[in-house]
Design an enzyme around this catalytic site. Sequence first.
Site, PDB file in Angstrom:
ATOM      1  CB  CYS A 111      74.520 -25.508  69.383  1.00  0.00           C
ATOM      2  SG  CYS A 111      72.732 -24.881  68.830  1.00  0.00           S
ATOM      3  CG  HIS A 260      75.493 -29.044  67.400  1.00  0.00           C
ATOM      4  ND1 HIS A 260      74.420 -29.457  68.416  1.00  0.00           N
ATOM      5  CD2 HIS A 260      74.963 -27.846  66.764  1.00  0.00           C
ATOM      6  CE1 HIS A 260      73.097 -28.515  68.024  1.00  0.00           C
ATOM      7  NE2 HIS A 260      73.608 -27.560  67.222  1.00  0.00           N
ATOM      8  CG  ASN A 290      70.240 -28.134  66.201  1.00  0.00           C
ATOM      9  OD1 ASN A 290      70.592 -28.077  67.440  1.00  0.00           O
ATOM     10  ND2 ASN A 290      70.796 -26.889  65.402  1.00  0.00           N
TER      11      ASN A 290
HETATM   12  N1  COA Z   1      61.004 -26.981  52.897  1.00  0.00           N
HETATM   13  C1  COA Z   1      61.057 -26.578  51.463  1.00  0.00           C
HETATM   14  N2  COA Z   1      61.779 -25.594  51.016  1.00  0.00           N
HETATM   15  C2  COA Z   1      62.544 -24.944  51.982  1.00  0.00           C
HETATM   16  C3  COA Z   1      62.710 -25.112  53.265  1.00  0.00           C
HETATM   17  C4  COA Z   1      61.833 -26.079  53.690  1.00  0.00           C
HETATM   18  N3  COA Z   1      61.717 -26.682  54.846  1.00  0.00           N
HETATM   19  N4  COA Z   1      63.471 -24.216  53.769  1.00  0.00           N
HETATM   20  C5  COA Z   1      63.867 -23.675  52.816  1.00  0.00           C
HETATM   21  N5  COA Z   1      63.403 -23.911  51.602  1.00  0.00           N
HETATM   22  C6  COA Z   1      63.563 -23.295  50.339  1.00  0.00           C
HETATM   23  C7  COA Z   1      64.079 -21.718  50.235  1.00  0.00           C
HETATM   24  O1  COA Z   1      63.130 -20.980  50.555  1.00  0.00           O
HETATM   25  C8  COA Z   1      64.859 -21.744  49.107  1.00  0.00           C
HETATM   26  O2  COA Z   1      63.826 -21.566  47.946  1.00  0.00           O
HETATM   27  P1  COA Z   1      64.131 -20.637  46.816  1.00  0.00           P
HETATM   28  O3  COA Z   1      65.356 -21.401  46.171  1.00  0.00           O
HETATM   29  O4  COA Z   1      62.987 -20.522  45.887  1.00  0.00           O
HETATM   30  O5  COA Z   1      64.509 -19.146  47.324  1.00  0.00           O
HETATM   31  C9  COA Z   1      65.445 -23.240  48.699  1.00  0.00           C
HETATM   32  O6  COA Z   1      64.695 -23.993  49.698  1.00  0.00           O
HETATM   33  C10 COA Z   1      66.926 -23.260  49.112  1.00  0.00           C
HETATM   34  O7  COA Z   1      66.947 -22.719  50.186  1.00  0.00           O
HETATM   35  P2  COA Z   1      68.720 -22.647  51.090  1.00  0.00           P
HETATM   36  O8  COA Z   1      68.550 -21.797  52.249  1.00  0.00           O
HETATM   37  O9  COA Z   1      69.702 -22.234  50.046  1.00  0.00           O
HETATM   38  O10 COA Z   1      68.861 -24.209  51.307  1.00  0.00           O
HETATM   39  P3  COA Z   1      69.936 -24.910  51.931  1.00  0.00           P
HETATM   40  O11 COA Z   1      70.441 -25.820  50.957  1.00  0.00           O
HETATM   41  O12 COA Z   1      71.091 -23.778  52.265  1.00  0.00           O
HETATM   42  O13 COA Z   1      69.444 -25.322  53.291  1.00  0.00           O
HETATM   43  C11 COA Z   1      69.472 -25.189  55.770  1.00  0.00           C
HETATM   44  C12 COA Z   1      68.866 -24.575  54.375  1.00  0.00           C
HETATM   45  C13 COA Z   1      69.069 -24.193  56.789  1.00  0.00           C
HETATM   46  C14 COA Z   1      68.921 -26.500  56.034  1.00  0.00           C
HETATM   47  C15 COA Z   1      71.161 -25.324  55.596  1.00  0.00           C
HETATM   48  O14 COA Z   1      71.419 -23.844  55.197  1.00  0.00           O
HETATM   49  C16 COA Z   1      71.538 -25.350  56.789  1.00  0.00           C
HETATM   50  O15 COA Z   1      71.529 -26.609  57.486  1.00  0.00           O
HETATM   51  N6  COA Z   1      72.502 -24.361  57.445  1.00  0.00           N
HETATM   52  C17 COA Z   1      72.873 -24.472  58.930  1.00  0.00           C
HETATM   53  C18 COA Z   1      71.893 -24.480  59.886  1.00  0.00           C
HETATM   54  C19 COA Z   1      72.141 -24.928  61.200  1.00  0.00           C
HETATM   55  O16 COA Z   1      72.709 -25.955  61.274  1.00  0.00           O
HETATM   56  N7  COA Z   1      71.838 -24.030  62.202  1.00  0.00           N
HETATM   57  C20 COA Z   1      71.876 -24.380  63.686  1.00  0.00           C
HETATM   58  C21 COA Z   1      73.309 -24.126  63.951  1.00  0.00           C
HETATM   59  S1  COA Z   1      73.479 -24.259  65.619  1.00  0.00           S
END
Ligand code: COA
Length: 342
Positions: A111, A260, A290
């Site tokens: 990215c 980004h 994204n």
């Molecule tokens: N819908 C509903 N629940 C979801 C879900 C979705 N789309 N995706 C994950 N969950 C659930 C998980 O399974 C987890 O459930 P659990 O507590 O029962 O295990 C819960 O939501 C929390 O998951 P978690 O991974 O802790 O959420 P988060 O607050 O960290 O958010 C992201 C997840 C991916 C949105 C976040 O970590 C993020 O944005 N990270 C950076 C990713 C990124 O930018 N990548 C590209 C970079 S170039």
Amino acid sequence: MFSTIIATGSAVPQREVTNAELAQLVDTSDEWIVTRTGMSRRRIAVTETTSSLAAAAARRALDGAGLSPDAVDLIVAATVTPDNFTPTVSCQVQATLGCARATCFDLWAGCSGFVYGVKVADAMIRSGAVSRAIVVGAETLSRVVDWTDRGTCVLFGDGAGAVLMEASPAPGVMACVTGSDGTRGGFLRIPGLPIRNPWADATSSTSGGASGASAAEPSVISMDGQEVFRFAVGAIQWSIEEASKLAGVPIGRIRRIVPHQANNRIIDAVASRMRLPREVFYTNLQHYGNTSAASIPIALDEMNRQGLLHNGDHLALVGFGGGLTWGGAMVRWTASATRFPG
Ligand code: COA
């Protein structure tokens, strides 16, 4: 000699996919996606390809500058989702636009690819090797999304954005800083093809050592969301601070930061850590998700077309992503980049 941005362009697929539609595919909800990411919809390629989107974005930039295709002597395409290993996206853009004089290559830096592309084009223009360059970030990430994984499939979209850069006596691109850390590459992966030939063992891990693709591993995105989140906040801050130092532009004088477009909460965290007003950071991820290497130039083109960019504005373009890679470019905007045909 320096380089400056003289035009922008972008293109996104026709098909819009809402959070409600994703909730029919996986166990998720509009409320979860909006709260955790800020995204409401994204564009997904149905008839478009990475190269068709890239060519459309590049053509808009070329038309904006009112230049003929022959005026371009470099095309750099940043992508992790090319249509082919060869011909490259940049060569396909060249063929579509008729930029017969251009040298073309693709650049693979996740990215951060667009910022890396601007750095490479700026260096080649400064060296005198070329005078005009198209840098295009283009992706169809939908082809490598695991549509059964709710943790990733809600995050990504398809699209392309481009800038046209030209040699100039004053610096438009004032400074570019980049960094990489391959030791943390496992946080965000899209496996490639395994080694497959009559002499290879089909069951072994074959393409890149411990973190390489195994014969059985599908080529889809996998991610440690929380590690990437933590990395992203630090990478954005570093990129802004280092680009600001190198350009000699105090952070307080940066008019807009174009990060980004990965997640609103990442941007909120950076704004609060750096004690910057949230409005300084431009976001359009609510509409496009994204789009990897395309997200910064799509945002820049949108800002340009909305009249949000003014002569002399200092803009910080900030990328981060797979690799891991990150980088920032400090740009001084010139009025000549705000021209649109018709
Ligand atoms: N819908 C509903 N629940 C979801 C879900 C979705 N789309 N995706 C994950 N969950 C659930 C998980 O399974 C987890 O459930 P659990 O507590 O029962 O295990 C819960 O939501 C929390 O998951 P978690 O991974 O802790 O959420 P988060 O607050 O960290 O958010 C992201 C997840 C991916 C949105 C976040 O970590 C993020 O944005 N990270 C950076 C990713 C990124 O930018 N990548 C590209 C970079 S170039």
